[in-house]
Design a protein around this motif. Sequence first.
Motif, PDB file in Angstrom:
ATOM      1  N   VAL A 105       0.836  -1.205   0.000  1.00 37.97           N
ATOM      2  CA  VAL A 105       0.000   0.000   0.000  1.00 37.97           C
ATOM      3  C   VAL A 105       0.872   1.257   0.000  1.00 37.97           C
ATOM      4  O   VAL A 105       1.844   1.353   0.762  1.00 37.97           O
ATOM      5  N   ILE A 106       0.495   2.199  -0.849  1.00 38.02           N
ATOM      6  CA  ILE A 106       1.197   3.496  -0.886  1.00 38.02           C
ATOM      7  C   ILE A 106       0.534   4.430   0.133  1.00 38.02           C
ATOM      8  O   ILE A 106      -0.694   4.576   0.157  1.00 38.02           O
ATOM      9  N   PHE A 107       1.359   5.028   0.974  1.00 38.77           N
ATOM     10  CA  PHE A 107       0.895   6.005   1.968  1.00 38.77           C
ATOM     11  C   PHE A 107       1.369   7.406   1.558  1.00 38.77           C
ATOM     12  O   PHE A 107       2.305   7.534   0.769  1.00 38.77           O
ATOM     13  N   PRO A 108       0.764   8.445   2.118  1.00 37.53           N
ATOM     14  CA  PRO A 108       1.182   9.814   1.753  1.00 37.53           C
ATOM     15  C   PRO A 108       2.675  10.072   2.019  1.00 37.53           C
ATOM     16  O   PRO A 108       3.302  10.846   1.297  1.00 37.53           O
ATOM     17  N   TYR A 109       3.242   9.387   3.042  1.00 39.64           N
ATOM     18  CA  TYR A 109       4.678   9.639   3.285  1.00 39.64           C
ATOM     19  C   TYR A 109       5.532   9.083   2.147  1.00 39.64           C
ATOM     20  O   TYR A 109       6.619   9.580   1.888  1.00 39.64           O
ATOM     21  N   HIS A 110       5.045   8.082   1.436  1.00 36.03           N
ATOM     22  CA  HIS A 110       5.784   7.593   0.262  1.00 36.03           C
ATOM     23  C   HIS A 110       5.799   8.670  -0.822  1.00 36.03           C
ATOM     24  O   HIS A 110       6.835   8.923  -1.437  1.00 36.03           O
ATOM     25  N   ARG A 111       4.650   9.292  -1.017  1.00 34.49           N
ATOM     26  CA  ARG A 111       4.579  10.345  -2.050  1.00 34.49           C
ATOM     27  C   ARG A 111       5.474  11.511  -1.663  1.00 34.49           C
ATOM     28  O   ARG A 111       6.210  12.054  -2.485  1.00 34.49           O
ATOM     29  N   THR A 112       5.418  11.899  -0.367  1.00 31.84           N
ATOM     30  CA  THR A 112       6.234  13.039   0.075  1.00 31.84           C
ATOM     31  C   THR A 112       7.720  12.724  -0.104  1.00 31.84           C
ATOM     32  O   THR A 112       8.481  13.562  -0.608  1.00 31.84           O
ATOM     33  N   LEU A 113       8.130  11.523   0.275  1.00 35.57           N
ATOM     34  CA  LEU A 113       9.547  11.155   0.130  1.00 35.57           C
ATOM     35  C   LEU A 113       9.962  11.131  -1.342  1.00 35.57           C
ATOM     36  O   LEU A 113      11.060  11.568  -1.694  1.00 35.57           O
ATOM     37  N   GLU A 115       8.664  12.967  -3.713  1.00 38.84           N
ATOM     38  CA  GLU A 115       8.780  14.376  -4.128  1.00 38.84           C
ATOM     39  C   GLU A 115      10.058  15.008  -3.603  1.00 38.84           C
ATOM     40  O   GLU A 115      10.760  15.717  -4.325  1.00 38.84           O
ATOM     41  N   LEU A 116      10.384  14.729  -2.348  1.00 40.13           N
ATOM     42  CA  LEU A 116      11.579  15.337  -1.750  1.00 40.13           C
ATOM     43  C   LEU A 116      12.846  14.852  -2.450  1.00 40.13           C
ATOM     44  O   LEU A 116      13.754  15.638  -2.724  1.00 40.13           O
ATOM     45  N   LYS A 117      12.902  13.573  -2.754  1.00 39.16           N
ATOM     46  CA  LYS A 117      14.081  13.031  -3.451  1.00 39.16           C
ATOM     47  C   LYS A 117      14.211  13.636  -4.837  1.00 39.16           C
ATOM     48  O   LYS A 117      15.320  13.807  -5.348  1.00 39.16           O
ATOM     49  N   GLU A 118      13.085  13.941  -5.450  1.00 40.21           N
ATOM     50  CA  GLU A 118      13.095  14.508  -6.798  1.00 40.21           C
ATOM     51  C   GLU A 118      13.548  15.970  -6.819  1.00 40.21           C
ATOM     52  O   GLU A 118      13.776  16.538  -7.873  1.00 40.21           O
ATOM     53  N   GLN A 119      13.650  16.573  -5.624  1.00 39.31           N
ATOM     54  CA  GLN A 119      14.124  17.959  -5.581  1.00 39.31           C
ATOM     55  C   GLN A 119      15.637  18.033  -5.672  1.00 39.31           C
ATOM     56  O   GLN A 119      16.211  19.097  -5.815  1.00 39.31           O
ATOM     57  N   LYS A 121      19.455  17.545  -7.186  1.00 40.21           N
ATOM     58  CA  LYS A 121      19.985  17.890  -8.506  1.00 40.21           C
ATOM     59  C   LYS A 121      19.959  16.674  -9.438  1.00 40.21           C
ATOM     60  O   LYS A 121      19.552  16.749 -10.587  1.00 40.21           O
ATOM     61  N   LYS A 122      20.396  15.535  -8.888  1.00 37.90           N
ATOM     62  CA  LYS A 122      20.448  14.315  -9.708  1.00 37.90           C
ATOM     63  C   LYS A 122      19.144  13.548  -9.578  1.00 37.90           C
ATOM     64  O   LYS A 122      19.053  12.558  -8.866  1.00 37.90           O
ATOM     65  N   LYS A 123      18.110  14.034 -10.240  1.00 38.59           N
ATOM     66  CA  LYS A 123      16.811  13.387 -10.063  1.00 38.59           C
ATOM     67  C   LYS A 123      16.591  12.298 -11.117  1.00 38.59           C
ATOM     68  O   LYS A 123      17.286  12.238 -12.124  1.00 38.59           O
ATOM     69  N   ILE A 124      15.557  11.468 -10.869  1.00 39.66           N
ATOM     70  CA  ILE A 124      15.212  10.378 -11.791  1.00 39.66           C
ATOM     71  C   ILE A 124      14.140  10.862 -12.784  1.00 39.66           C
ATOM     72  O   ILE A 124      14.054  10.378 -13.903  1.00 39.66           O
ATOM     73  N   GLY A 125      13.347  11.842 -12.320  1.00 36.16           N
ATOM     74  CA  GLY A 125      12.214  12.270 -13.142  1.00 36.16           C
ATOM     75  C   GLY A 125      11.026  11.357 -12.917  1.00 36.16           C
ATOM     76  O   GLY A 125      10.339  10.965 -13.865  1.00 36.16           O
ATOM     77  N   THR A 126      10.767  10.986 -11.669  1.00 39.48           N
ATOM     78  CA  THR A 126       9.674  10.041 -11.370  1.00 39.48           C
ATOM     79  C   THR A 126       8.301  10.704 -11.562  1.00 39.48           C
ATOM     80  O   THR A 126       8.207  11.923 -11.744  1.00 39.48           O
ATOM     81  N   THR A 127       7.272   9.891 -11.427  1.00 39.61           N
ATOM     82  CA  THR A 127       5.906  10.411 -11.531  1.00 39.61           C
ATOM     83  C   THR A 127       5.440  10.997 -10.188  1.00 39.61           C
ATOM     84  O   THR A 127       4.320  11.491 -10.089  1.00 39.61           O
ATOM     85  N   LYS A 128       6.276  10.876  -9.162  1.00 42.37           N
ATOM     86  CA  LYS A 128       5.985  11.390  -7.806  1.00 42.37           C
ATOM     87  C   LYS A 128       4.733  10.765  -7.196  1.00 42.37           C
ATOM     88  O   LYS A 128       4.007  11.406  -6.440  1.00 42.37           O
ATOM     89  N   ARG A 129       4.454   9.529  -7.551  1.00 39.65           N
ATOM     90  CA  ARG A 129       3.293   8.834  -6.997  1.00 39.65           C
ATOM     91  C   ARG A 129       3.665   7.993  -5.771  1.00 39.65           C
ATOM     92  O   ARG A 129       2.839   7.237  -5.271  1.00 39.65           O
ATOM     93  N   GLY A 130       4.927   8.048  -5.354  1.00 36.68           N
ATOM     94  CA  GLY A 130       5.346   7.295  -4.167  1.00 36.68           C
ATOM     95  C   GLY A 130       5.735   5.856  -4.468  1.00 36.68           C
ATOM     96  O   GLY A 130       5.879   5.037  -3.543  1.00 36.68           O
ATOM     97  N   ILE A 131       5.902   5.544  -5.742  1.00 39.89           N
ATOM     98  CA  ILE A 131       6.147   4.158  -6.167  1.00 39.89           C
ATOM     99  C   ILE A 131       7.472   3.627  -5.586  1.00 39.89           C
ATOM    100  O   ILE A 131       7.494   2.571  -4.937  1.00 39.89           O
ATOM    101  N   GLY A 132       8.563   4.363  -5.819  1.00 39.56           N
ATOM    102  CA  GLY A 132       9.881   3.892  -5.365  1.00 39.56           C
ATOM    103  C   GLY A 132       9.931   3.703  -3.851  1.00 39.56           C
ATOM    104  O   GLY A 132      10.309   2.628  -3.366  1.00 39.56           O
ATOM    105  N   ASN A 167       8.766   9.802  10.081  1.00 40.06           N
ATOM    106  CA  ASN A 167       8.691  11.160  10.626  1.00 40.06           C
ATOM    107  C   ASN A 167      10.066  11.666  11.036  1.00 40.06           C
ATOM    108  O   ASN A 167      10.377  12.850  10.872  1.00 40.06           O
ATOM    109  N   ALA A 168      10.914  10.760  11.533  1.00 39.04           N
ATOM    110  CA  ALA A 168      12.280  11.170  11.899  1.00 39.04           C
ATOM    111  C   ALA A 168      13.026  11.619  10.640  1.00 39.04           C
ATOM    112  O   ALA A 168      13.706  12.657  10.641  1.00 39.04           O
ATOM    113  N   VAL A 169      12.883  10.869   9.556  1.00 39.22           N
ATOM    114  CA  VAL A 169      13.552  11.236   8.297  1.00 39.22           C
ATOM    115  C   VAL A 169      12.994  12.567   7.776  1.00 39.22           C
ATOM    116  O   VAL A 169      13.744  13.466   7.390  1.00 39.22           O
ATOM    117  N   LEU A 170      11.671  12.683   7.794  1.00 37.60           N
ATOM    118  CA  LEU A 170      11.050  13.891   7.233  1.00 37.60           C
ATOM    119  C   LEU A 170      11.460  15.146   8.005  1.00 37.60           C
ATOM    120  O   LEU A 170      11.784  16.173   7.412  1.00 37.60           O
TER     121      LEU A 170
END
Length: 424
Positions: A105-113, A115-119, A121-132, A167-170
Amino acid sequence: MSNIVILGAQWGDEGKGKVIDIFSAKSDYVVRYQGGNNAGHTVVVGKDSFVLHLIPSGILHKGTICVIGNGVVIDPKALLEEIAMLEKRGVSVDGRLFVSEEAHVIFPYHRTLDELKEQKKKKIGTTKRGIGPCYADKVARSGIRIIDLLEADTLREKLQSNLDEKNAVLTKIYGVENFSFDGLYGEYLEYGKKIKKYVCNTKRLLNDAISKRKRVLFEGAQGTLLDVDYGTYPFVTSSNSTAGGASTGTGVGPTKIDKVVGVVKAYTTRVGEGPFPTEFGPDLMERIRQKGKEFGATTGRPRRCGWFDAVVVGHSIMVNGIDEIVVTKLDVLDDLDSIKICTGYRYNGKVYNDFPSSIKALTACEPIYEELPGWQSDTTKITSYEKLPRNAKNYLKRVQALLHTKIVLISVGSERSQTFSKGA
Ligand code: IMP
């Protein structure tokens, strides 16, 4: 041949939605085996166009049973929205949709993480749906599965422990707000109640169906070059989009699969970052992007476009054991006066026909092209292979010869009717 895998043999967006829809007419079950709502499968039925992200494209055929297998990662909110969209448009899913208890199950913290990783410089260009991040939790053995949403105490325990960590990571690493346990717990218990009627042991369902000689179609999402093992790592998705994923993502053993069909576009596209040897220059890029409507069905992002790459597809044929090929969007090349096919790569003075594992080599390699004359006429109304212009047939024959694999179907438009078989 009854149990067939249909998958993308390039970087996704090959037009699998339409091909799966056509094959669904001859299938009893259609099952998604990997990915999540990062996918966007477009199916055009008459004047209606449906974009499906999670539910198998087979849902548009009344008699077909659709399954979301254990290899898929599910955002329950997205699933419920998709069900509501289909019901609103007159497509009933009750009794026809089954969801694996074991899917993660994908949770909102997956999506947030994500998005944050995609910020970075060396991004993947994901769909930001929390898949990874969701697949990362699955492999780290801390993920929450669909079955857990149906057990209040299990969900409580797992969510609490996940949130402590997330939450500690965020807060400490990214300096952003944390998630409240109560809010998420209540929300996901509610999703559990709503999806409960679809949830079952889908591996039993599928294996029983196969033993009753029912025909199962395995619907691949993304494409081979986005596979976490065989793609352009790290510029990939986080699942096995290749044929092996059809077994691990459904619980149907490989001996039960009869055929693998690879879908290829008559040219190449990719979304997101990463090397793309045959990428067009800006003028041709814009021309083909507009003509082929090459914008992501999920994110709306413009797709990068390039020439057909026989090294890429040859690699896909090998790692998937592809038996047959479907060529889509041939019509997008209609206006071109000449068309190139990449037959190999030149790197450090040597010629390579094998797809390189090194991203450095792939980025630096120079494609070796063969150039064929275009056909410069409209193919969108053509209904049989014989009626195609001679140069279009020559193009397809050359592609088939380079791939040593039979082209069985050709598509020249988004409608079901704009498809014909290649013949002998
Ligand atoms: P993610 O799957 O959202 O993690 O994204 C990883 C990579 O896969 C990015 O390059 C995305 O653009 C790409 N990707 C994910 N899903 C699709 C798809 O359905 N079609 C094409 N590319 C995709």
